[in-house]
Design a protein around this motif. Sequence first.
Motif, PDB file in Angstrom:
ATOM      1  N   VAL A   1      39.600  47.399  41.829  1.00  0.00           N
ATOM      2  CA  VAL A   1      40.948  46.897  41.562  1.00  0.00           C
ATOM      3  C   VAL A   1      41.634  46.752  42.914  1.00  0.00           C
ATOM      4  N   ALA A   2      42.069  45.550  43.234  1.00  0.00           N
ATOM      5  CA  ALA A   2      42.612  45.288  44.563  1.00  0.00           C
ATOM      6  C   ALA A   2      43.800  44.346  44.476  1.00  0.00           C
ATOM      7  N   THR A   3      44.566  44.325  45.561  1.00  0.00           N
ATOM      8  CA  THR A   3      45.659  43.354  45.673  1.00  0.00           C
ATOM      9  C   THR A   3      45.176  42.179  46.518  1.00  0.00           C
ATOM     10  N   GLN A   4      46.114  41.431  47.086  1.00  0.00           N
ATOM     11  CA  GLN A   4      45.768  40.205  47.816  1.00  0.00           C
ATOM     12  C   GLN A   4      44.906  40.457  49.047  1.00  0.00           C
ATOM     13  N   VAL A   5      44.700  41.710  49.429  1.00  0.00           N
ATOM     14  CA  VAL A   5      43.902  42.002  50.621  1.00  0.00           C
ATOM     15  C   VAL A   5      42.466  41.495  50.503  1.00  0.00           C
ATOM     16  N   VAL A   6      41.990  41.206  49.282  1.00  0.00           N
ATOM     17  CA  VAL A   6      40.612  40.713  49.137  1.00  0.00           C
ATOM     18  C   VAL A   6      40.533  39.193  49.128  1.00  0.00           C
ATOM     19  N   GLU A   7      41.660  38.512  49.223  1.00  0.00           N
ATOM     20  CA  GLU A   7      41.643  37.052  49.119  1.00  0.00           C
ATOM     21  C   GLU A   7      40.866  36.387  50.239  1.00  0.00           C
ATOM     22  N   SER A   8      41.043  36.867  51.473  1.00  0.00           N
ATOM     23  CA  SER A   8      40.437  36.139  52.587  1.00  0.00           C
ATOM     24  C   SER A   8      39.833  37.020  53.668  1.00  0.00           C
ATOM     25  N   SER A   9      40.232  38.279  53.738  1.00  0.00           N
ATOM     26  CA  SER A   9      39.810  39.088  54.886  1.00  0.00           C
ATOM     27  C   SER A   9      38.475  39.790  54.680  1.00  0.00           C
ATOM     28  N   LEU A  10      38.030  39.947  53.432  1.00  0.00           N
ATOM     29  CA  LEU A  10      36.794  40.694  53.168  1.00  0.00           C
ATOM     30  C   LEU A  10      35.762  39.786  52.503  1.00  0.00           C
ATOM     31  N   ASP A  11      34.538  39.864  52.996  1.00  0.00           N
ATOM     32  CA  ASP A  11      33.442  39.040  52.476  1.00  0.00           C
ATOM     33  C   ASP A  11      32.762  39.803  51.341  1.00  0.00           C
ATOM     34  N   LEU A  12      33.293  39.624  50.121  1.00  0.00           N
ATOM     35  CA  LEU A  12      32.799  40.355  48.956  1.00  0.00           C
ATOM     36  C   LEU A  12      32.278  39.375  47.906  1.00  0.00           C
ATOM     37  N   ASP A  13      31.450  39.897  47.001  1.00  0.00           N
ATOM     38  CA  ASP A  13      30.818  39.053  45.993  1.00  0.00           C
ATOM     39  C   ASP A  13      30.798  39.792  44.653  1.00  0.00           C
ATOM     40  N   PHE A  14      31.387  39.158  43.620  1.00  0.00           N
ATOM     41  CA  PHE A  14      31.494  39.789  42.302  1.00  0.00           C
ATOM     42  C   PHE A  14      30.890  38.885  41.228  1.00  0.00           C
ATOM     43  N   ASP A  15      30.464  39.537  40.161  1.00  0.00           N
ATOM     44  CA  ASP A  15      29.952  38.807  38.993  1.00  0.00           C
ATOM     45  C   ASP A  15      31.083  38.407  38.056  1.00  0.00           C
ATOM     46  N   VAL A  16      32.049  39.306  37.886  1.00  0.00           N
ATOM     47  CA  VAL A  16      33.150  39.118  36.936  1.00  0.00           C
ATOM     48  C   VAL A  16      34.469  39.305  37.683  1.00  0.00           C
ATOM     49  N   MET A  17      35.412  38.405  37.446  1.00  0.00           N
ATOM     50  CA  MET A  17      36.709  38.505  38.114  1.00  0.00           C
ATOM     51  C   MET A  17      37.832  38.296  37.121  1.00  0.00           C
ATOM     52  N   ILE A  18      38.825  39.181  37.212  1.00  0.00           N
ATOM     53  CA  ILE A  18      40.113  38.977  36.549  1.00  0.00           C
ATOM     54  C   ILE A  18      41.150  38.890  37.655  1.00  0.00           C
ATOM     55  N   SER A  19      42.096  37.987  37.485  1.00  0.00           N
ATOM     56  CA  SER A  19      43.193  37.890  38.441  1.00  0.00           C
ATOM     57  C   SER A  19      44.508  37.771  37.697  1.00  0.00           C
ATOM     58  N   ASP A  20      45.515  38.462  38.206  1.00  0.00           N
ATOM     59  CA  ASP A  20      46.856  38.176  37.728  1.00  0.00           C
ATOM     60  C   ASP A  20      47.175  36.717  38.057  1.00  0.00           C
ATOM     61  N   LEU A  21      48.008  36.081  37.253  1.00  0.00           N
ATOM     62  CA  LEU A  21      48.435  34.723  37.556  1.00  0.00           C
ATOM     63  C   LEU A  21      49.094  34.691  38.934  1.00  0.00           C
ATOM     64  N   ALA A  22      48.728  33.702  39.724  1.00  0.00           N
ATOM     65  CA  ALA A  22      49.265  33.539  41.071  1.00  0.00           C
ATOM     66  C   ALA A  22      49.293  32.046  41.376  1.00  0.00           C
ATOM     67  N   PRO A  23      49.910  31.613  42.467  1.00  0.00           N
ATOM     68  CA  PRO A  23      49.882  30.188  42.829  1.00  0.00           C
ATOM     69  C   PRO A  23      48.456  29.673  42.968  1.00  0.00           C
ATOM     70  N   ILE A  24      48.281  28.382  42.758  1.00  0.00           N
ATOM     71  CA  ILE A  24      46.943  27.801  42.678  1.00  0.00           C
ATOM     72  C   ILE A  24      46.119  28.060  43.941  1.00  0.00           C
ATOM     73  N   ALA A  25      46.736  28.004  45.101  1.00  0.00           N
ATOM     74  CA  ALA A  25      45.984  28.226  46.339  1.00  0.00           C
ATOM     75  C   ALA A  25      45.402  29.634  46.367  1.00  0.00           C
ATOM     76  N   ALA A  26      46.194  30.615  45.926  1.00  0.00           N
ATOM     77  CA  ALA A  26      45.722  31.998  45.909  1.00  0.00           C
ATOM     78  C   ALA A  26      44.580  32.168  44.903  1.00  0.00           C
ATOM     79  N   LEU A  27      44.689  31.539  43.745  1.00  0.00           N
ATOM     80  CA  LEU A  27      43.632  31.659  42.740  1.00  0.00           C
ATOM     81  C   LEU A  27      42.333  31.023  43.212  1.00  0.00           C
ATOM     82  N   ILE A  28      42.428  29.899  43.910  1.00  0.00           N
ATOM     83  CA  ILE A  28      41.225  29.271  44.447  1.00  0.00           C
ATOM     84  C   ILE A  28      40.571  30.180  45.481  1.00  0.00           C
TER      85      ILE A  28
END
Length: 838
Positions: A575-602
Amino acid sequence: MELLDMESHLTDWPGKSARETYPEHPAVYHMLDVASVAERFLISSPFTEEIKAAFVLLIALHDLGKIGDGFRNMIRVGSAQTLRHWELTNAWLLPNDPLRARLRANGAAWTDLVAAIAGHHGRPPKPSGKPVKREMEYFQRFCRAEGPQAARDVPAIIDALFSLWPHALLAGVTEQEAKRLSWWLSGLTVAADWVGSNPVWFPARKPDLGLPEYLAEARARAIVAVQEAGLQAARLGEEPLFDFPLRPMQIAARDIDLPAGPMLAFVEDETGAGKTEAALILAQRMLIAGKGKGLYFALPTMATADAMFMRAAKVIGRLFEAPSLTLAHGRATLSQPFRDLVGRSAISDDVICAPWLADSRRRALLADVGVGTIDQALLSVMPTRFSTLRMWGLASKILIVDEAHEISGDHYMAELLAALLRVHAALGGSAILLTATLPLQDRAMLTHAFAQGAGRDWPVDADQSYPALSIPGGEARRDFDQKPGLKGPVRVVRLQAMEAALDLLTTQAARGAACVWVRNAVDEAIAAVEALRARGVPASLLHARFALCDRKRIEQAEIDRFGRMGEGRAGRVLVATQVVESSLDLDFDVMISDLAPIAALIQRAGRLWRHMAERPRALRAVPEPVLHVLSPDPAVVVDERWLVDVLGQSAWVYPVAEQWRTADVLFCTGMITSPAGLRDLIEAVRSEAKPVPAPLEAAEMERIGQGYAEANRATHNLIDFAAGYRRGGAGADDTTFPTRLGRPTRTLVLARRRAGMLVPWAEGHGADAVEGWMLSEVQADARRLERLELPDQRTPEIAAVTKDWPEWRRNGMTVCPVADDGSITEGLHYQAATGLLL
């Protein structure tokens, strides 16, 4: 002039206070020290030899204000100066018509160029506000107060220095050109003065040499000083940067035609497509074409800068021969890879970072290759102290702005970035912007700003092709394969409530899936991880409200688990906040995201089924990549609290109208198709063609108004570049003009009690106590903290910790002892596993 003639000029006017063997270093010797460094910096500059000599002569005169009773008495008897020496330099030179005539300088241009070299202590000498004739009388009055000996010696010293550069001329430098160059010349003077003032390289010596002889010695010292400072321009390498087969965007960067003069390039492609490598390939060609002498990578966050630094360190040894590399942000000293680099021999064939460069964020922009936050570059166009040093350092660099969409999406930072590109182009610089989700409107705005600075008139590029490599005013490559990658399209599914999210994660983790839930707010992330743990789901937590030592520990653990070669991810949930959007090279099978602006969701979806080569479809615990979005139905908006019941505090992180548009477009589309479908998604949300529901209209109007207000504030926080350094610059502290807005934060420094005294929370981490305290910092919302009674900083135990801290640190930090049960004060707790709890 012979030594006999100059003896009193050398012995009577000190330039530096007592050091080493000799009691004083003569002011004229110091002026030659700095001039000799400036000569080294100007060797490869594009100016004529006459103008180079004139600039060196002016820089030699930068401390002419030390010739006077005021400075001498301050050095020798400790009395106060009426006019600071750099202001007196301006007073000695500005009304000096004979010198101006000898240099054949335009009168208005002279004013700006003199201010540039006089203002070498970080701020320009300001105009008196009087008419020109009265202003000259005003300066002459101050000069007369410096005593008759100074009045005799100043012209003699100017004559003596002129004889060293007799071919110096400023003929042809117009007033407009001087205003532009005044920023650059000021930065050059500061850099030369900082190197020339270092007593290790230019030790104090007795006045036993004539000026020609001393200049020869200073020039020899300058060669060593510039090299040991890490400022000797590295030679270019021309071998290919990468051994692997190039991807389409990288091939385009290798083959696209480069236009003449300063150029701007946009590299637009999906996350993970190799944009950074494409930028480096393009940058190498630009360097070879003479469009720069180095690079500066500007990243949106310190975490992304740290990651880029490690990537750059591996490749720039091919780009240059023995280049200098620096990391430029507020916590650079906490980066172990950066610390390992500092102090390597400056004559090594490997990548190095001289201690002198590493010692200051401002100096960091002078290295052959700098990696840092965009903030360090933005400060060059804000009226802050030593902004011109940053500007001069960047002027010779190819500016590479990564994740440009994150900056342009903020109204305040977008204006600052546009100003940076405008100024950078005006000083002859080139830039490359990397982005996955930059709207066309923002691309046009940034293009226009760069074109203004470069004096170009480029047509608006409205082509919607994606991916694209485009050079405004030049060629564009848009014929890329539109087929999805190995993971295919990402299906989008809406989840109505938190319980549905918890049920999904519980089920999928039990099946062995590697799962992530990206939440918009820290409190909601903590609540989610606690709910999962209560169900017996193995869940970890990562957000920005951890002490630095704990955040680094957790980040590394998650990289080891969910990274490219991670182990133990099966059945785990992060469970993470926006810190995983771009700074960490991670790979998941399943993702849930709170609704956010389209750029953030992409961006978030880019961490879903990321490394298909290492973990192909057959090894995944689920049959396809799906982005589950926790969101209310955009078709059912009853009131302005549309988001709150579903997202809680996460509802207020982003503008609600923008989130509604994202939900409306994304759920109707039902799919994120990379790369072909990304542009359509971004433009559909950004176009604002469809009105928001009536209950959200007030929020929409507030968003628009706030955007105008932020952009307006940005324009007021910028230098007036067209006015020149004298009238357009200032010398405010860096913190006076923020590089980004947002809710104000407060830094807490956590402490433990050991044997009756306070020690850093990060006890045992870091190289020393100073670093330990830095690793113990955590930031939180200042407004929420205002409601709490934080520890009194005057208590003996806290005062003992902070007594040796610099004033800015004591005033800006709040030391918070943490009890064994995690309590700090009523309403405030800290635990290593959950972070700061308010």
